[in-house]
Write a protein that holds these residues in place. Sequence first.
Motif, PDB file in Angstrom:
ATOM      1  N   ARG A  51       0.801  -1.124  -0.589  1.00 16.58           N
ATOM      2  CA  ARG A  51       0.078   0.182  -0.099  1.00 16.58           C
ATOM      3  C   ARG A  51       0.767   1.249  -0.017  1.00 16.58           C
ATOM      4  O   ARG A  51       0.671   2.242  -0.660  1.00 16.58           O
ATOM      5  N   ARG A  55       0.789   4.284  -2.705  1.00 13.47           N
ATOM      6  CA  ARG A  55       0.161   5.661  -2.707  1.00 13.47           C
ATOM      7  C   ARG A  55       1.823   6.343  -3.279  1.00 13.47           C
ATOM      8  O   ARG A  55       1.528   7.185  -3.654  1.00 13.47           O
ATOM      9  N   LEU A  81      -5.325  -7.086  -1.173  1.00 15.63           N
ATOM     10  CA  LEU A  81      -4.501  -6.292  -2.129  1.00 15.63           C
ATOM     11  C   LEU A  81      -5.844  -5.704  -3.308  1.00 15.63           C
ATOM     12  O   LEU A  81      -5.675  -4.992  -4.524  1.00 15.63           O
ATOM     13  N   GLU A  84      -7.707  -2.855  -3.037  1.00 16.02           N
ATOM     14  CA  GLU A  84      -6.937  -2.198  -3.665  1.00 16.02           C
ATOM     15  C   GLU A  84      -7.236  -1.724  -5.030  1.00 16.02           C
ATOM     16  O   GLU A  84      -7.346  -0.652  -5.922  1.00 16.02           O
TER      17      GLU A  84
END
Length: 331
Positions: A51, A55, A81, A84
């Motif tokens: 993560r 970002r 994941l 995401e």
Amino acid sequence: MIDSCGRDITYLRLSVTDRCNLRCVYCMGDDPLPLAHSEVLRIEELVRISRCFIRLGIRKLRITGGEPLVRKGIMELFDQLGEEVALGRLAELTMTTNGLRLAEVAGRLRAAGLRRVNVSLDTLDPGLFRRITRWGEVERVIDGIAAAKDAGLQVKINVVLQKGVNEDGLDALIAWAGAQGHDMTLIEAMPLGSLAGLRADQFLSVEKMRKDLASRWTLLPCDHRTDGPASFYRVAETGGRLGFIAAISQCFCAACNRVRMTCTGGVSWCLGQESSLELRDLIRSTEDDGPMERALLAGVAAKPAGHRFAVGIAGAACSDGQRSRMNRMGG
């Protein structure tokens, strides 16, 4: 994440384990000493680091190993994941696998958000497959590939070129992959792992193989591209796509957009370079992601312009440390 050459780093290859249920001769020894569990990142640590990378601009994340599907708790990682992907923060989540356990989890992988998988398959011949992998059963891999297709996953077959070993079986692989609707990529063996001393007389270039195949197959130029370095052709006789990755003979470093991380948290900006940033101790020492983000942004400036792989000089391109960690890096 922009490196010192101005390349936008958007692709992370994340190793989740050094362990594998095969012992392919060009990757692992027949009895490698596995890492202690305490050295390998926990699932929650892998999620946290991933993560952080996302970002900072990573858009594609490939899970590798060793063999990722032998990792305990691996589906929890894919589930987290996959969130995401669902939220639009990650464009693609995918995996490279040897396929032995693919039939067991193909449906769950699709549900978690995967749409593509790469499967390593160097031959369809059962005897040769056992010799290359030391004990593998090619039928299990083929069953896994079929299950992935049935689950709605796009499959690409990866083939490592091995001079005098599997080149005579490539026609059968091309015909089979085309009939099954799978793209296939031929990859030059790199002087890493047990091939660290790869000699010129052992090396098979994709260009030589392409010319050889073109004498029997009609290879049409194709503008298909992935985030990887493969150049693709359309095989007129099958309708399938055939890719070529010339890691050694035609360096593709100028367009490199990826970094790798070992299962112990070592970030490598280049496959031809030792890990240049260690994250494990850093994330275990603080719950603040700020230091990790700053370290990654500073470290990307160390990404070299290109690798130093060479064929013809024993050990020229690979240190002992690199030879021992290929199963921890994931290629």
